[in-house]
Design a protein around this motif. Structure first.
Motif, short mmCIF file in Angstrom:
data_model
loop_
_atom_site.label_atom_id
_atom_site.label_comp_id
_atom_site.label_asym_id
_atom_site.label_seq_id
_atom_site.Cartn_x
_atom_site.Cartn_y
_atom_site.Cartn_z
N ASP A 101 64.99 -27.30 28.02
CA ASP A 101 64.79 -28.68 27.54
C ASP A 101 63.51 -29.28 28.13
O ASP A 101 62.77 -29.98 27.44
N SER A 102 63.28 -29.03 29.42
CA SER A 102 62.10 -29.59 30.08
C SER A 102 60.82 -28.99 29.50
O SER A 102 59.83 -29.71 29.28
N MET A 162 67.97 -39.02 34.53
CA MET A 162 67.10 -37.86 34.71
C MET A 162 67.98 -36.65 35.03
O MET A 162 68.85 -36.73 35.88
N LYS A 168 60.46 -27.72 26.51
CA LYS A 168 60.33 -28.15 25.12
C LYS A 168 59.82 -29.59 25.02
O LYS A 168 58.94 -29.90 24.24
N SER A 169 60.37 -30.47 25.88
CA SER A 169 60.03 -31.90 25.81
C SER A 169 58.80 -32.26 26.65
O SER A 169 58.19 -33.29 26.44
N GLY A 170 58.49 -31.41 27.63
CA GLY A 170 57.40 -31.75 28.56
C GLY A 170 57.83 -32.78 29.59
O GLY A 170 57.01 -33.25 30.39
N GLU A 171 59.11 -33.14 29.59
CA GLU A 171 59.62 -34.14 30.54
C GLU A 171 59.98 -33.49 31.87
O GLU A 171 60.49 -32.37 31.90
N PRO A 172 59.74 -34.18 32.97
CA PRO A 172 60.12 -33.62 34.28
C PRO A 172 61.64 -33.73 34.49
O PRO A 172 62.34 -34.41 33.75
N PHE A 173 62.10 -33.05 35.52
CA PHE A 173 63.49 -33.20 35.97
C PHE A 173 63.44 -33.54 37.45
O PHE A 173 62.37 -33.47 38.07
N ARG A 228 57.78 -30.75 37.58
CA ARG A 228 57.34 -30.25 36.28
C ARG A 228 57.12 -28.75 36.40
O ARG A 228 56.64 -28.26 37.42
N GLU A 239 56.02 -34.21 41.54
CA GLU A 239 55.22 -35.32 40.98
C GLU A 239 55.49 -36.64 41.69
O GLU A 239 54.76 -37.03 42.58
N SER A 289 60.48 -35.82 41.41
CA SER A 289 60.48 -35.26 40.06
C SER A 289 59.62 -34.00 40.06
O SER A 289 58.69 -33.86 40.86
#
Length: 195
Positions: free
Chosen positions: A31-32, A1, A34-39, A68, A87, A66
């Motif tokens: 990147d987050s 992650m 664009k991808s919708g992924e959390p960091f 968003r 999250e 995490s």
């Protein structure tokens, strides 16, 4: 992650506004989004938020939360401003640094503890949280705590109170809601002069 080391602690359901100026974090945000992924947001135990050549690397906490991105804006100073929401909690096992200086971590998500019923003895914390919600800065964050869930009340209160970050970090690590609420109760008594 991908990780965002910070000198502040984020809790599940908590919100925080950040200014982004380092290229590695502009990349992470792009990147987050664009991808919708959390960091992962992880507390810096020791060291600096801003990378400095020749300086020792930062010492990170063993757990984090995490995050968003829920809002973003160009700030008057020209920097990118983002609002993040916590999250899931995670344990951090190992880290490595990519070519662009972004830190990535090997993490294990902690199980969601699920809602915990509010005990009558914790009512004072609901009262404090409701009074904090009237503050303009808190209103801007648009938080939506569940007043029937002790975890939600505890984490939101811990996020908003002006506590030292090492205490917030400790509270983020608690897996028993009774520990979290008794620590918050003790802290609120100290703040009000009753402790």
């Amino acid at each position: 992650m991908p990780l965002f080391p910070l000198s502040a602690v984020l809790f599940p359901g908590g919100r925080m506004q950040l200014q982004i100026f380092e290229q590695r974090y502009l990349d992470l945000v792009r990147d987050s989004m664009k991808s919708g992924e959390p960091f992962g947001l992880v507390w810096i135990r020791q060291g600096s938020e801003v990378a400095q050549r020749g300086q020792a690397s930062t010492a990170l906490g063993d757990w984090g939360c995490s995050a968003r991105i829920v809002d973003w804006d160009q700030l008057p100073n020209g920097l990118l401003g983002i609002t993040i929401e916590g999250e899931e909690r995670f344990d951090l096992h190992a880290t490595q640094v990519r070519e662009n200086d972004l830190v990535v971590g090997e993490v294990t998500l902690r199980p969601d503890p699920g809602p915990a019923p509010m005990d009558a003895q914790w009512q004072s914390m609901v009262d404090v949280l409701q009074s904090l919600e009237a503050h303009p800065h808190v209103q801007k964050l648009a938080l939506s705590p569940d007043f029937c869930d002790a975890w939600s009340v505890g984490w939101t209160l811990a996020q908003l109170l002006p506590l030292e970050e090492h205490l917030k970090y400790q509270m983020l690590g608690y897996d028993q809601v009774e520990l979290l609420m008794s620590e918050l109760d003790r802290t609120l008594n100290e703040i009000s002069g009753e402790g």
